[in-house]
Design an enzyme around this catalytic site. Structure first.
Site, mmCIF file in Angstrom:
data_model
loop_
_atom_site.group_PDB
_atom_site.id
_atom_site.type_symbol
_atom_site.label_atom_id
_atom_site.label_comp_id
_atom_site.label_asym_id
_atom_site.label_seq_id
_atom_site.Cartn_x
_atom_site.Cartn_y
_atom_site.Cartn_z
ATOM 1 N N SER A 92 0.876 -1.160 0.000
ATOM 2 C CA SER A 92 0.000 0.000 0.000
ATOM 3 C C SER A 92 0.919 1.218 0.000
ATOM 4 C CB SER A 92 -0.900 -0.002 1.243
ATOM 5 O OG SER A 92 -1.649 1.197 1.325
ATOM 6 N N SER A 93 0.868 2.007 -1.061
ATOM 7 C CA SER A 93 1.861 3.055 -1.285
ATOM 8 C C SER A 93 1.791 4.155 -0.225
ATOM 9 C CB SER A 93 1.664 3.672 -2.674
ATOM 10 O OG SER A 93 1.785 2.709 -3.682
#
Length: 405
Positions: A92-93
């Site tokens: 998850s950036s």
């Protein structure tokens, strides 16, 4: 989850709004994006995770643990954890950076939107909301457990009409229709050929492109009649797309061998100081990747895991070499730790020194300062720049890198 997340979410939004990237101006996060960010809180899409610094550990964190909530709402990437406790090649950036890119994607009402590497669906939910039509949103994910989570997460937040495809983003994952906006959240060395058909003329594609070595830039591209043209770029570091087929991928660090190490050890040596510390070396590496066809970054030790997160981004200076090498590695020039070593044909040393001089004379540019034009093989990109430019062939596409002066 019983803990009130709203304050943490507001604090994270404040960080997002105030964010300034490593290179380039900050984005103006408009009210639509702010409201969308608050509507789809991150913890509803994060289940089991590790911090990047914990990716080789055996324990992991869970969103059901109230103590993990502050980490979920911190401005950092989170590595997904699989059903057996393994770290997956997906994350998850970092929220501020990914929302910065979302703003640059400039989604309009009614747009058909596509995310390649959608993970558990957080960014895709925001893209669908900005489009205003959930059925216009498609996500592609190659890891089955993440694709399943994305479907259930989107259903839970009222976006069940969005499509999640369990598919390989390296090949054309969508069989029907074109898209106005396409976002990749995993990096690739080869430019996907299917984009020439999948993206509408005038549409935008945001894609992190890997260079030879460790440097990456995320390119904001517009589809033109002749191909794609960058309108902006940012320095980045994304998880690499999972490779499902063999190909000439020259990115990353290539394995050295004993014969090469012996040539380096006994080669001619001279001092060559690359200014700017690790970021400067990364910028020089990006420049050489774009301008020298025989450039590679080669591992000079047996380290299989970077000793630190910083080394994972910039490279361990004691363990990698910036190289110009002949096809059989019998001649070359290798920069490592402030020294240039050369062996065999003198032209490789001369070309390395010329590349360094050019980089300095052009103002020590970072990779994101280049303008990129992408065409299918055989097509010609119009060169509007008065500055220098270089052409690089990658698979079935041609890259033209222009450096404004």
């Amino acid at each position: 989850m019983s803990v009130d997340y709203s304050t943490l979410n507001l604090e994270l939004l404040d960080t997002v709004v105030r964010y300034t990237p490593v290179y380039g101006p900050p984005s103006q996060i408009n009210d639509g994006i702010r409201q969308t960010f608050l509507k789809y809180p991150r913890h509803k899409f994060i289940h089991r995770f590790r911090l990047v610094s914990e990716m080789w550990e055996t324990s992991f964190r869970s969103s059901s643990d109230a103590e993990a909530l502050e980490l979920i709402y911190s401005n950092q990437p989170l590595m997904y954890v699989g059903e057996k406790g393994e770290s997956l090649q997906a994350s998850s950036s970092e929220p501020a950076f990914i929302v910065h890119l979302l703003s640059l994607l400039d989604i309009r009402a009614g747009d058909r939107v596509l995310e390649i590497g959608c993970g558990t669906g957080w960014l895709l939910a925001m893209m669908a909301e900005l489009s205003g039509i959930a059925a216009n949103a498609t996500g592609v994910e190659i890891i089955p457990s993440l694709a399943a989570k994305a479907r259930s997460n989107l259903q839970d937040v009222g976006l069940g009409q969005a499509t999640i495809l369990l598919a390989d983003g390296n090949t054309c994952p969508v069989r029907e229709g074109q898209f106005d906006r396409i976002m990749y959240t995993a990096s690739t060395y080869r430019f996907p050929q299917y984009l020439f058909d999948l993206c509408k003329i005038g549409g935008r594609v945001i894609i992190p492109l890997r260079n030879k070595g460790l440097a990456e830039e995320v390119q904001i591209l517009v589809r033109t009649e002749w191909g794609f043209e960058s309108i902006d770029a940012r320095i980045c570091k994304f998880v690499q797309m999972i490779q499902t087929s063999s190909g000439n991928d020259l990115s990353g660090i290539k394995h050295g061998n004993d014969a090469l190490l012996d040539k380096i050890q006994h080669g001619h040596q001279q001092i060559l100081d690359i200014p700017g510390g690790p970021p400067g070396v990364l910028a020089f590496s990006s420049f050489m990747s774009k301008t020298q066809s025989d450039y590679l970054v080669v591992g000079l030790s047996n380290h299989k895991i970077a000793p630190s997160f910083k080394a994972g981004v910039f490279g361990d200076p004691s363990a990698i070499g910036q190289c110009l090498l002949s096809a059989d590695w019998s001649s070359g020039a290798v920069w490592n730790g402030g020294n240039l070593r050369s062996f065999g044909d003198e032209r490789y040393k001369q070309n390395m020194l010329k590349g360094f001089t050019d980089w300095v004379n052009y103002g020590e540019p970072v990779g994101a300062q280049f303008k990129l034009m992408v065409t299918q093989s055989g097509a010609q990109a119009p060169i509007n720049s008065t500055g220098p430019f270089w052409t690089e062939k990658r698979g079935d596409t041609s890259f033209t890198w222009a450096l404004p002066v």
